[in-house]
Write a protein that holds these residues in place. Structure first.
Motif, PDB file in Angstrom:
ATOM      1  N   ILE A 150       0.844  -1.197   0.000  1.00  0.00           N
ATOM      2  CA  ILE A 150       0.000   0.000   0.000  1.00  0.00           C
ATOM      3  C   ILE A 150       0.879   1.247   0.000  1.00  0.00           C
ATOM      4  O   ILE A 150       0.643   2.186  -0.754  1.00  0.00           O
ATOM      5  CB  ILE A 150      -0.965  -0.005   1.209  1.00  0.00           C
ATOM      6  N   VAL A 151       1.914   1.249   0.837  1.00  0.00           N
ATOM      7  CA  VAL A 151       2.833   2.400   0.900  1.00  0.00           C
ATOM      8  C   VAL A 151       3.497   2.635  -0.451  1.00  0.00           C
ATOM      9  O   VAL A 151       3.512   3.759  -0.954  1.00  0.00           O
ATOM     10  CB  VAL A 151       3.920   2.196   1.991  1.00  0.00           C
ATOM     11  N   LEU A 152       4.052   1.584  -1.037  1.00  0.00           N
ATOM     12  CA  LEU A 152       4.759   1.772  -2.305  1.00  0.00           C
ATOM     13  C   LEU A 152       3.817   2.174  -3.432  1.00  0.00           C
ATOM     14  O   LEU A 152       4.141   3.057  -4.239  1.00  0.00           O
ATOM     15  CB  LEU A 152       5.545   0.520  -2.682  1.00  0.00           C
ATOM     16  N   GLY A 153       2.667   1.556  -3.510  1.00  0.00           N
ATOM     17  CA  GLY A 153       1.704   1.942  -4.541  1.00  0.00           C
ATOM     18  C   GLY A 153       1.302   3.393  -4.404  1.00  0.00           C
ATOM     19  O   GLY A 153       1.306   4.156  -5.384  1.00  0.00           O
ATOM     20  N   CYS A 154       0.988   3.803  -3.209  1.00  0.00           N
ATOM     21  CA  CYS A 154       0.602   5.196  -2.934  1.00  0.00           C
ATOM     22  C   CYS A 154       1.769   6.141  -3.201  1.00  0.00           C
ATOM     23  O   CYS A 154       1.599   7.194  -3.827  1.00  0.00           O
ATOM     24  CB  CYS A 154       0.132   5.309  -1.487  1.00  0.00           C
ATOM     25  N   THR A 155       2.956   5.778  -2.741  1.00  0.00           N
ATOM     26  CA  THR A 155       4.127   6.645  -2.895  1.00  0.00           C
ATOM     27  C   THR A 155       4.416   6.925  -4.363  1.00  0.00           C
ATOM     28  O   THR A 155       4.645   8.074  -4.757  1.00  0.00           O
ATOM     29  CB  THR A 155       5.365   6.014  -2.216  1.00  0.00           C
ATOM     30  N   TYR A 156       4.388   5.886  -5.176  1.00  0.00           N
ATOM     31  CA  TYR A 156       4.688   6.118  -6.585  1.00  0.00           C
ATOM     32  C   TYR A 156       3.556   6.810  -7.316  1.00  0.00           C
ATOM     33  O   TYR A 156       3.801   7.548  -8.277  1.00  0.00           O
ATOM     34  CB  TYR A 156       5.152   4.829  -7.266  1.00  0.00           C
TER      35      TYR A 156
END
Length: 188
Positions: A150-156
């Protein structure tokens, strides 16, 4: 570190907007464009490569069986954030370390470092809320916690929406993709 092609599928929210005389229907995304072609990121590094090999069984960046499963993508994200020491606890990022690590890797691009650091900071609480909602409706413990994915998807997604000008490719397809993700509420 993480490449857009490993981003998870996002839920589309209904809305409408107009770009260059073309109506955007948030239920129908425009033709897919590789986000990395529109907004250059930091690229894949050794951590991402080793995690892909370990989790997905890839060799020289080539996947054996097409795109990763949801479990595979979730475990890949967890491996990347844990190995990079970006995740300091099960649901917490080490934002000071993230900034320090990105600064050392991209010392000549402070704009990129700031964009990525801001994206991680914005996405951490969003990921915590989404994880809590997932766990409320599905208490079964998955193989790997979805927090990192979730963090990586949101971050990118946030990075893409706020791409530094010097990393952005001006094209109709890229502009349409950016307008879509911005106007349709994707990301944090």
């Amino acid at each position: 570190m993480w490449n857009f092609k490993y981003s998870l599928v996002f839920i589309l929210l209904g809305c409408g907007t107009v770009v260059y005389g073309q109506t955007i229907d948030c239920q129908r995304p425009p033709q897919l464009v590789d986000p990395a072609l529109c907004c250059r990121d930091g690229g894949r590094d050794q951590i991402a490569e080793k995690c892909a090999e370990k989790v997905l069984g890839t060799v020289n960046g080539q996947q054996n069986n097409g795109p990763p499963s949801m479990d595979g993508a979730t475990c890949l994200a967890e491996c990347i954030l844990t190995t990079a020491q970006y995740k300091q606890a099960p649901k917490t990022l080490n934002l000071e370390f993230i900034r320090s690590d990105l600064t050392s890797k991209f010392s000549n691009d402070t704009v990129y470092v700031e964009a990525m650091t801001s994206a991680f900071a914005k996405c951490e609480p969003q990921a915590q809320r989404r994880l809590a909602a997932i766990q409320q409706f599905n208490p079964k413990q998955p193989k790997c916690s979805p927090f990192a994915a979730i963090v990586l998807g949101c971050t990118y997604m946030e990075y893409f929406k706020n791409c530094p000008a010097h990393r952005w490719t001006q094209s109709a397809e890229c502009t349409l993709a950016k307008t879509f993700v911005t106007q349709c509420g994707l990301g944090a």
